[in-house]
Design an enzyme around this catalytic site. Structure first.
Site, PDB file in Angstrom:
ATOM      1  N   SER A 171       0.831  -1.221   0.000  1.00 23.29           N
ATOM      2  CA  SER A 171       0.000   0.000   0.000  1.00 23.29           C
ATOM      3  C   SER A 171       0.858   1.261   0.000  1.00 23.29           C
ATOM      4  O   SER A 171       0.546   2.233  -0.702  1.00 23.29           O
ATOM      5  CB  SER A 171      -0.966   0.007   1.186  1.00 23.29           C
ATOM      6  OG  SER A 171      -0.291  -0.234   2.397  1.00 23.29           O
ATOM      7  N   HIS A 193      -2.048  -8.844   2.152  1.00 18.78           N
ATOM      8  CA  HIS A 193      -1.703  -7.567   2.796  1.00 18.78           C
ATOM      9  C   HIS A 193      -2.846  -7.222   3.777  1.00 18.78           C
ATOM     10  O   HIS A 193      -3.142  -8.013   4.661  1.00 18.78           O
ATOM     11  CB  HIS A 193      -1.465  -6.533   1.693  1.00 18.78           C
ATOM     12  CG  HIS A 193      -0.873  -5.229   2.133  1.00 18.78           C
ATOM     13  ND1 HIS A 193      -0.196  -5.054   3.312  1.00 18.78           N
ATOM     14  CD2 HIS A 193      -0.857  -4.000   1.526  1.00 18.78           C
ATOM     15  CE1 HIS A 193       0.212  -3.794   3.417  1.00 18.78           C
ATOM     16  NE2 HIS A 193      -0.196  -3.132   2.356  1.00 18.78           N
ATOM     17  N   HIS A 200       5.680 -12.580   7.724  1.00 12.32           N
ATOM     18  CA  HIS A 200       5.895 -11.209   7.269  1.00 12.32           C
ATOM     19  C   HIS A 200       7.082 -11.174   6.315  1.00 12.32           C
ATOM     20  O   HIS A 200       8.028 -11.959   6.462  1.00 12.32           O
ATOM     21  CB  HIS A 200       6.162 -10.263   8.451  1.00 12.32           C
ATOM     22  CG  HIS A 200       5.943  -8.823   8.098  1.00 12.32           C
ATOM     23  ND1 HIS A 200       6.927  -8.039   7.566  1.00 12.32           N
ATOM     24  CD2 HIS A 200       4.823  -8.054   8.166  1.00 12.32           C
ATOM     25  CE1 HIS A 200       6.436  -6.836   7.334  1.00 12.32           C
ATOM     26  NE2 HIS A 200       5.157  -6.810   7.684  1.00 12.32           N
ATOM     27  N   ARG A 255       3.081  -4.212  16.701  1.00 10.37           N
ATOM     28  CA  ARG A 255       1.684  -3.772  16.544  1.00 10.37           C
ATOM     29  C   ARG A 255       0.742  -4.851  17.078  1.00 10.37           C
ATOM     30  O   ARG A 255      -0.324  -4.551  17.606  1.00 10.37           O
ATOM     31  CB  ARG A 255       1.390  -3.472  15.071  1.00 10.37           C
ATOM     32  CG  ARG A 255       2.272  -2.369  14.484  1.00 10.37           C
ATOM     33  CD  ARG A 255       2.074  -2.238  12.984  1.00 10.37           C
ATOM     34  NE  ARG A 255       2.448  -3.462  12.276  1.00 10.37           N
ATOM     35  CZ  ARG A 255       2.301  -3.662  10.970  1.00 10.37           C
ATOM     36  NH1 ARG A 255       1.778  -2.706  10.219  1.00 10.37           N
ATOM     37  NH2 ARG A 255       2.680  -4.795  10.401  1.00 10.37           N
ATOM     38  N   ASP A 292      -2.268  -8.058  11.735  1.00  7.58           N
ATOM     39  CA  ASP A 292      -3.633  -8.463  11.385  1.00  7.58           C
ATOM     40  C   ASP A 292      -4.129  -9.639  12.225  1.00  7.58           C
ATOM     41  O   ASP A 292      -5.318  -9.944  12.213  1.00  7.58           O
ATOM     42  CB  ASP A 292      -3.688  -8.836   9.898  1.00  7.58           C
ATOM     43  CG  ASP A 292      -3.344  -7.646   9.023  1.00  7.58           C
ATOM     44  OD1 ASP A 292      -3.858  -6.552   9.304  1.00  7.58           O
ATOM     45  OD2 ASP A 292      -2.551  -7.797   8.081  1.00  7.58           O
TER      46      ASP A 292
END
Ligand code: CMX
Length: 472
Positions: free
Chosen positions: A279, A309, A355, A364, A410
């Protein structure tokens, strides 16, 4: 103002090593709060710009000829993994440590960035300021930014009508992309360029468009949510409230203080993850052709909508829900291990794990896990997520394919959202998209300000590559 310690600078990095970091952040912020003249973000960026341009000029003059690495044919065929070829000012991703925004880790941002009155999580407004300038803003500067985004939040009627005409079966990310593309109609940059402007004025128009775009995104995103899942009604933005409160409120969760806090954290940590992810890179690439911020971000959002993604957050909740239906209350190591192998043996990826850069648990993920431990420790889905966190790295290691068996951002977000009643997983990537705009648009402004060129790497056919490597 000029004496502020620049985050990410060597002076700041050495100050991080000392124990009294919190006291220094407080002193730093305090000094800025009481500085004589409160600058707007645009003024502050404009003030910094000549120095930045000189810094790049000097770096290129002194070192521009140096070789910075080598590239193997495997990297060329392997998705350009690890090829150092981009400039991204806002953040740097270390494979072991995770992301730093202008030198600050996520816990340091949680500590240093201004909060809403009574709130404990950082405001994404502050992160936007940090990404663009490398400085932690004062509370007043963040309040002003909240007010400015609220003031710019009106969405053109024809864009609302476009959203309303989308079938509810059209994926929310496709609807978001349509709406963001349509905002091109309002582009200050595109209009000024068509008239003919000096290159030096590019960044100012890019800044204005970026501010408008970020400001309008929650109302657009909330309209999509209300149309697809609820009664289609969106409450207006409250001009005296922060961005995340307003977004939460427009989604229908404004009364829930914990959800509003979650939104502040969520919108802060999903912003930026250096420049090479799909992105960020897509936004930068399209922007390098001098497409407006609207067209550039839409390209980034289209990439974010891919399951490898950003769409992985949707995939994770769907996968966990199926797992829950399959294992019921049996959260034993064996039941979870078996389910993981069922997924892998079906030739599917375990969503939320792995990843391209990270080789440890994503900070995160940890920030969201800490939020869950604090606010929803007994949630059954959180317990399932925790159990998967315990088991999946071992299974993925045994599986032997992924280079990183640990969870990414995620793997956790959906479980927090469903706890508060935002259960529509096909909407989750839209939340990611709103946050990502706050992360990637600062770089687009910087690109225009420093005169970054159109991006154009070299490609060869397999036949030509074969000839090239045969001669090596
Ligand atoms: N489950 C199963 N297999 C996995 C895996 C996972 N979670 N992660 C990687 N692999 C596999 C890859 O598919 C690849 O297999 P092939 O050799 O058959 O093609 C192999 O392991 C090597 O991949 P890698 O080098 O470790 O990972 P990549 O850099 O190619 O891909 C990523 C990274 C994120 C796309 C991948 O780990 C993945 O598909 N994860 C699941 C989807 C996901 O969570 N995406 C979100 C990432 C964060 C974000 O951008 O939002």
């Amino acid at each position: 103002m000029a004496s502020a310690v620049r985050f990410g600078s060597s002076a700041f990095r050495s100050s991080l090593a000392a124990p009294a970091f919190n006291a220094r952040i407080a002193a730093f912020n305090g000094a800025r709060c009481y500085s004589a003249k409160a600058q707007t973000l645009k003024e502050r960026f404009a003030e910094q710009l000549p120095e930045k341009i000189e810094e790049i000029k000097k770096l290129r003059k002194d070192h521009g000829h140096k070789v910075i690495g080598e590239v193997t044919l495997d990297q060329v065929y392997g998705g350009a993994r690890g090829i150092k070829s981009l400039v991204w000012e806002g953040s740097v991703l270390d494979s072991e440590e995770g992301i730093r925004f202008r030198g600050l880790t996520i816990p340091e941002c949680q500590e240093a960035l201004p909060k809403a009155p009574g709130g404990k999580e950082p405001l994404p407004e502050g992160l936007f300021w940090l990404l663009l300038t490398g400085e932690v803003p004062s509370e007043q500067q963040v309040r002003d930014l909240s007010a400015e985004w609220a003031a710019r939040s009106d969405v053109p009627k024809f864009v609302e009508e476009l959203i309303d005409r989308c079938p509810t079966s059209l994926h929310p990310m496709a609807q978001l992309s349509i709406a963001v593309n349509a905002l091109e109609h309002e582009s200050s940059f595109a209009k000024a360029y068509a008239k003919g402007i000096n290159k030096k004025e590019y960044w100012g128009h890019t800044y204005e468009d970026s501010m408008d775009l970020i400001a309008k995104l929650p109302t657009i995103a909330a309209r999509i949510y209300q149309n697809v899942y609820k009664d289609g009604k969106v409450v207006p933005v409250q001009k005296d409230k922060d961005y995340s409160f307003n977004f939460a409120n427009q989604l229908g969760f404004g009364d829930n203080k914990a959800f509003v806090e979650l939104m502040r954290l969520y919108l802060t940590i999903h912003t930026d993850h250096e420049g090479g992810n799909v992105s960020a890179h897509a936004t930068h690439l399209v922007g390098s052709a001098l497409s407006s911020p609207f067209l550039s971000l839409a390209a980034g959002l289209n990439g974010l909508a891919g399951p490898l993604h950003g769409l992985a957050n949707q995939e994770v909740l769907n996968w966990l829900t199926k797992m829950k239906a399959s294992v019921g209350n049996d959260l034993s190591d064996k039941a979870i291990t078996d389910y993981l192998w069922t997924t892998l043996n079906a030739g599917q990826v375990v969503p939320g794990y792995g990843h391209a850069v990270l080789r440890k648990t994503d900070p995160r993920y940890m920030a969201q896990r800490e939020f869950a431990q604090k606010h929803l420790p007994d949630d059954p889905m959180f317990k399932l997520v925790s159990q998967v966190y315990k088991i999946a790295p071992g299974v993925l290691t045994e599986h032997g394919k992924t280079k990183n068996p640990f969870p990414n951002v995620d793997a956790h977000s959906g479980v927090l959202l469903q706890h508060y009643g935002l259960t529509e997983s096909s909407y989750y990537t839209v939340l990611f998209g709103v946050s990502r705009a706050i992360g990637v648009l600062p770089q687009l402004i910087i690109d225009r300000a420093v005169g970054a060129p159109i991006e154009r790497p070299k490609s060869f056919s397999t036949e030509k590559w074969a000839q090239i490597v045969a001669k090596l």
